[in-house]
Design an enzyme around this catalytic site. Sequence first.
Site, PDB file in Angstrom:
ATOM      1  N   ASP A   1      36.583  33.084  41.661  1.00  0.00           N
ATOM      2  CA  ASP A   1      37.912  32.490  41.593  1.00  0.00           C
ATOM      3  C   ASP A   1      37.816  31.033  41.143  1.00  0.00           C
ATOM      4  OD1 ASP A   1      39.446  34.695  42.489  1.00  0.00           O
ATOM      5  OD2 ASP A   1      38.897  34.256  44.561  1.00  0.00           O
TER       6      ASP A   1
ATOM      7  N   ARG B   1      32.411  45.385  39.548  1.00  0.00           N
ATOM      8  CA  ARG B   1      33.503  45.276  40.518  1.00  0.00           C
ATOM      9  C   ARG B   1      34.648  46.222  40.148  1.00  0.00           C
ATOM     10  NH1 ARG B   1      37.090  40.144  42.769  1.00  0.00           N
ATOM     11  NH2 ARG B   1      38.629  41.450  43.810  1.00  0.00           N
TER      12      ARG B   1
END
Length: 447
Positions: A180, A166
Amino acid sequence: MHSRLTAGVLARAARPSARRRGAGSTDAPRAIASRAVGAVLPSSAAVCTRRRILPRGADLLVASSSRVSSHRSYAGCGCRGVKRTTTAYIALGGNLGDRVAEIERACKEMDKRGIKVTRTSSLWETEPMYVTDQDRFLNGVCEVETELEPMALLDELQSIERDLGRRKLIDKGPRNIDLDILLYGDERISNERLTVPHIGIPEREFVLRPLSELIPSKSIDPSKPWKLVQDYLNDLPVGEPLSCVTRISAHGAPLTPLTPNRGTRLMAILNLTPDSFSDGGRHSTAAATDLSATILAMVRGGATIIDVGGQSTAPGRPEVSAEEEAARVLPVVELIRSMPACRDVAVSVDTYRASVAAAAVARGADIVNDVSAGTLDADMLPTVGRLGATICLMHMRGTPRTMSSLADYPGAGPQSRYHSSRDSALADSRRVVAVMVVVAVVVVVVG
């Protein structure tokens, strides 16, 4: 795929949503000041103010320091350095590359790093939020058990994101993986890096929808203990329905069973047994050229999935060895995979044996179609999870040899029974129909 996605398990059929994408407890807890103020703080690089939210009548320990940079309220004590296991909920998402594979890789990486994935939701396809000029996302939630403190858990998840490639170029823009922390036990955390419960939970259906599959009756706001995850989901404005997503193959579009305008998938059945009811065993001794012609006819007739079977599961049929079953099935899987006309066709192997499933997937099968839902071979579900294949779980009472004796039709007279051979044929045909129906809601097992 990750073995906890069963159950899934990441893509099972669910009630259609009528909410907008994007975006109980009986007594409220009471904090009571303790006389123990001044207790020793834990030695750590980052010391924070910690306050328990406890049931009525319990004591509260408050400790403070000039170095405080964050605030936590929690229902478990880790202040004395003793390791404790905490249940946390992690949001999973991404919209680049093979979206399902990226989420599976993230789950496996969490397991490798001691963040034990215990359950996962379905995966839901959603429109992008905030930055709308990008591809659709897949979103889900996993439940984990961890001994890491919240900030250490955040560091580990961000490390996984980096290791999976990422790169954050645009805030809330395209990404291959997004992890998250939504909830960490019953704690409340607020600092410049982390807010728990996640601030976006109440407004985001792509979070609430999968979270409600795992913990629909959990309160997420201590100030409103009567308001549960399902209540937040129900309060969202009405919008376009979401659909869960089930991956069929790496090269084909996934199943989206809750999408109103979804296309129909046709599964063709290719039995390689000499005692099949549906085709009379005519393919069991067919030459490769004849089989190729049959397969091409199936594809030209609209088949998008070809189900290959080498063991009859009709009532009363004799069981063959795993070696014989594999010898029937594996050459045909290879044949289908070698045919250019079948490039976009998914291959399903109809077996309840883990060894046959593993060998078929190694030769190019995409789906394992298990009539016993993993009950006849204890190695089936772990094997499919390790292989990252999709599995169709079906239900059967007993075994093929005993299923007829377990069937009971109260009030049915002799006229409704017909002859035993007719019963056998009818049961076999019902099983084939069940495959055609159930494949629309196959369950992903990841691991």
